[in-house]
Design a protein around this motif. Sequence first.
Motif, mmCIF file in Angstrom:
data_model
loop_
_atom_site.group_PDB
_atom_site.id
_atom_site.type_symbol
_atom_site.label_atom_id
_atom_site.label_comp_id
_atom_site.label_asym_id
_atom_site.label_seq_id
_atom_site.Cartn_x
_atom_site.Cartn_y
_atom_site.Cartn_z
ATOM 1 N N SER A 1 36.674 -24.836 25.228
ATOM 2 C CA SER A 1 36.343 -25.821 24.195
ATOM 3 C C SER A 1 36.095 -25.139 22.858
ATOM 4 O O SER A 1 36.539 -25.622 21.804
ATOM 5 N N HIS A 2 35.397 -24.013 22.888
ATOM 6 C CA HIS A 2 35.022 -23.346 21.648
ATOM 7 C C HIS A 2 36.267 -22.845 20.909
ATOM 8 O O HIS A 2 36.373 -22.966 19.685
ATOM 9 N N PHE B 1 31.744 -15.906 28.301
ATOM 10 C CA PHE B 1 30.296 -16.150 28.355
ATOM 11 C C PHE B 1 29.544 -14.840 28.588
ATOM 12 O O PHE B 1 28.540 -14.551 27.932
ATOM 13 N N SER C 1 26.576 -19.953 20.351
ATOM 14 C CA SER C 1 27.658 -20.849 20.782
ATOM 15 C C SER C 1 27.290 -21.666 22.012
ATOM 16 O O SER C 1 28.044 -22.534 22.413
ATOM 17 N N LEU C 2 26.135 -21.393 22.626
ATOM 18 C CA LEU C 2 25.716 -22.195 23.785
ATOM 19 C C LEU C 2 25.279 -23.591 23.363
ATOM 20 O O LEU C 2 25.244 -24.505 24.177
ATOM 21 N N ALA D 1 34.113 -22.206 33.992
ATOM 22 C CA ALA D 1 33.012 -22.365 33.047
ATOM 23 C C ALA D 1 32.804 -21.061 32.283
ATOM 24 O O ALA D 1 32.873 -19.970 32.845
ATOM 25 N N GLY D 2 32.553 -21.179 30.985
ATOM 26 C CA GLY D 2 32.215 -20.018 30.189
ATOM 27 C C GLY D 2 33.392 -19.207 29.697
ATOM 28 O O GLY D 2 33.216 -18.082 29.217
ATOM 29 N N ASP E 1 36.508 -31.553 29.393
ATOM 30 C CA ASP E 1 35.919 -31.667 30.737
ATOM 31 C C ASP E 1 36.567 -32.791 31.550
ATOM 32 O O ASP E 1 35.879 -33.593 32.203
ATOM 33 N N HIS F 1 26.438 -26.128 26.053
ATOM 34 C CA HIS F 1 27.298 -25.587 27.104
ATOM 35 C C HIS F 1 26.784 -26.042 28.467
ATOM 36 O O HIS F 1 25.580 -26.066 28.719
ATOM 37 N N ARG F 2 27.723 -26.432 29.347
ATOM 38 C CA ARG F 2 27.326 -27.018 30.624
ATOM 39 C C ARG F 2 26.416 -26.093 31.430
ATOM 40 O O ARG F 2 25.431 -26.536 32.036
ATOM 41 N N SER G 1 26.486 -30.135 20.922
ATOM 42 C CA SER G 1 27.087 -29.932 22.240
ATOM 43 C C SER G 1 26.426 -28.740 22.913
ATOM 44 O O SER G 1 26.375 -27.643 22.340
#
Length: 883
Positions: A38-39, A211, A300-301, A33-34, A121, A314-315, A312
Motif C-alpha cells: 500500500s505504501h 517492515f 509509516s506504521l 503483511a509488511g 486489502d 498498518h494492520r 491509516s
Amino acid sequence: MAPGHLLYLERPRINEQIRGALDYPVILVIGGAGYGKSHGIYTYLQKHRVRTVWIQLTERDNISDRFWENFIQSVSMINGESAGRLAKQGFPATDREFEQYLAIPLADVNPRVKMVFVYDDVHLIQDKSVLRFLERSIAIPFPSITSILITRKELAINLMKLYSKGLLASISEDDLRFTRDELEAFFAMIGIKAPQDTIDQVYHNTEGWAFAVHLSGIHFMQIPSGAGFESQIRLNMYKLIESEIMARVDDELRKFLIKLALIEESPPELIRELARCQEGDCDTSGKEGCLIRRIEQIGSLIRLDEYRHVFSIHRLFRDYLRGLQNELSEEEKKEVYQAAAAWCVRNNLRIDAILYYEKAKDYEKLIAQCHALPLGLPASTMNPLRAVLERFPKEIYLERADVYVVLVRFLLNSGKLNETVERIKAIIKTQEARPPCRAREGALFYCYITLGFLAEILAVLEGDFSFPAHFEKAHYHKDRWGEEADGPFTITNLGSYVCRVPSPDPKEMDRYFAALTAAIPHAAACLRGSMYGMEELARGELALFRMEMDRAENFLRESLVKARAWHQHEIEVRCYFYLLRIGCFQGDIELIRESQKGIQDILNQEEYANRRANHDIYWGWFYAQIGECERVPVWLTVENEESPNSLIRGQELLVKARYFFQEKNYAGTLLSLKRTKHNALHFILGKIEIKVLEAVSLYQMKQRAAAYAVLEEARLLAEPGGLLLPFAEMGKDTRSVASQALKDDSSNPRPPEEFLEKIRNLSSVYAKKLGAVREQFSAKGNHPSPFAKLSHKEYEVLEALFQGFTQEEIAKSSSRSANTIKSAIKRIYEKLGAVNRADAIRIALSRGLLEWGNQKPSSPPPASSAPHPRQPLIKKAPQASAG
C-alpha cells in the motif's frame, strides 16, 4: 520533519514498475503483511498527483451495503456529485443495477484524464456479491481508468481472462522486497554508516521484508553500533514494536493510539474530537505538540491517507494495539465508539454507525439508524443487522416499541414469510401478557400492522381473507400508543398483481375486494395513507384484464389522485403502467406518452426504494412489446440471474420471458416462466399470463399439441372472469396459434372453436393497433441510418457529452447560449429515443455513432478543439477498466 518521514526510501525500481503497470487496465499487487504494498502504491500516486479513489477494505465490507457506503465515501473525496448519484442508486447487486452503476462513471468520468481506483486489502472480502462487483468492474473496458487490487493472497476473482488478453499487470512479493543495494541506500538515507558485513547481516535476517527493514532502521538510529540487532530481529514482531516504538511513546500518546485502534477509520476530524482539541487550537511548535502531530512519530506504521482523508494504521500495528484494550476503561471505550458512530452518521455510513452504537451500548441511537435504512435491503445485509438487534438486552424490548418494527422489517427481508408470522405471533403473545403501557401498545401496533400485510400476501395461498382484523387491531393499539409511524415502510409495496386471488371463481374476487375495502381505512390511518388508492387500482387492474378499457382508465385515474395525495409512489407508478397497456391496446399515442412521462418522473421520488427497478421493468415491457429488444434494460435480458428483491421478481421474470420470446429464444422464455412459477405467482392474473406465453412459445417450437393443451388451460382460467387481455396482448402470435388450431383436425385436444375465433379476432385488432404504436416509438423507424437524423451541431453536442463536458462547459467552449445547448440535448434525446444522458450515450455507442478511445472517421469534429478545463495528468490513457 517528523522522524517517520525520514524512514521512507523512494525506490526507482519500484516506481518504474508501477509507472509501466499503469498502462494496463488492472494491476494486481500481491504480497504478505509488511511488504510495503500500500505504501509504495500510495507514495507513487501522491508524488505524481494521479487522480485516485482509494477504497480501504475491511472485514465489514463483506456486508454489501456497507461496502457501498465505503465506496461512495471514497468517491466523494474527488467527486461529490458522482457520490450522490451512487448513494441514490444503492449497491448494484443485479445486472440491471450494475448497468445503472456504469452509467454514472460513463457520464461523469473525463476520458482524457487518467484515473486510478485502488482496492486495498481485497483478501478480506469473502462476500460473493461484493467479489462479483469487483470482478465485473475491473473486467469492463473503460477509457483512462486503471484498477489496482492490493492483497495478501490469491483472490476469489477470475483474473485469467485479463491475464490471457494482456490486460493485467502484476507486482509480486518478490518485486517488493528490498534489494541489497536498496537496503544500503536506505541506511545511507537515515545517516547510518554501517560496514558491509553489517549490511549483509541485516539483509540476510530481514530477507528484504520492508517492515523488518524499517524496524532495523529505527533500531540503528537508536543504537548506532547495532548491538543486539540480530537477536532483536528474531523476536516476536509485537515485542519488536513494543521495544522499538511503544517504549519511546509517552503514556498519553500510548493511550491515544490504543483508542484509535478500536475504530476502522480515523479521520482527522474524529481524531481531533477524541483528542479534545479543535483544529488550529493546538500548539505544534513545542517538543510535545498536538496529538495529531505527535502520532507522526510512529512513521509509516500510521500515516495520513490524503486520498481518503483518514489516518491509516498498518494492520500489524493495529492488531498489536488492539491487544492492549485492557488498558482502557469501559467508559473510555464507550466514548471512542460513540464519537466514531456520530462521525459515521454525519458521513452517511449508517451500517458502520449501527455497529459502533452497539459497541457503545447506545441502543436509542442504534434504533434510530435502523429506521433510517431503506426498505428492500438484501438478506446478506439484513441478517448481520438482525443479529445486532437479537443481541439487545431484554429490558430494551420491554422499554421501547420501535425496536419491534425494526426487528420485523429485518425478519421480512429474510423472505421466510411463514417463519416471520410465527415470530410475530410469539412477540404478540409476550406483549399481551405485559401490563398496559405505551411501549406495549407500540409493540403490538407494529406487530399487528405487519401481520396484516403478511396475511394479505398469504391469503392467496391459504384462501383466508380475514386480514382486515389485523389492521383493525393495529389501529386500536396505535390510538393507545399515541405516536405516529413514519419511514419508507409507509409506502405500499404491491408485488406482482394487486388482485391477489388464486381462483377463477368470480366470487373469490368479490371476497378479496370486500376484505381490501375493510382493511384500507385502518392501514391508511396507521401508516400515513398506506394502501390509499389501492382499491381503485385493484378494480382498474381487473377491468383492464377484462378489456373494459374506459372503466379501467376511470378507476386508475381515481387511484392516481389518491395515491399522489398520500405519496403512495408504487400505486402511482403501477397506475401509469396499466395506462400504458391501455394506450397500447387502443393505439392511443397521447396516453402512452402521458404514461411514459409518469413512469419516468417516479425516479425523482428518492424515498421510494423500488423506483429504479419498476421504472426499468415497465419500460422493458413496452420495448419488448413493440419489438425494440435492444432498448430493453440489460439486466432484463440475462437468463441465469434474477433480482434479490422478491417484491419485483414476478414482474421481472414475466418481462424477461417477453424479451426472450421476441428474440425467438423460446427455451429462455419457458425457463423464465418456470422460474416465475417457482417465485409463487399464484394469482389468477399471473397464471393466465404465464399460460398464454407458454402456449405461444410451444407453438413456435413446433409442439402444437402441447401448445393447444396449455392454451386450453389458459382458457379455463380466463373465461369464468372474462380475463382475456393476455391473449390479446400476444397479438399476431396468439392469432397464429388460434388460426392453426381452427384448421387442425379435432384429434388434437384444443380449446372450443368459439373461443379460438374470439381470441383470434381480439389479437388481430391488437396487432394492428400495436403496429401504429411501433411506428411512433420505434428507434429503427426514426433512424434509417446512424447519422441521418443528427445535425452537425447536434453531433458535436453528443460527442461533447460523451467526453464528459457539462451543459455549461459545452456552451462556453462553443460560444453558444446555455438554452441553445439545452434545446440541442433535448432534440438528441428525442431522436435517439433516450431518456437521459447515459441512455443517449449507450444508444449512440450501440449504433456506431460514438466509439471508445477515438472518433469515427466519418464523424463531425468535436464541439471545440479548446482544452477541457480538467486537463489530464497523464497524457497516455489506454483502454482500462471501470473502478
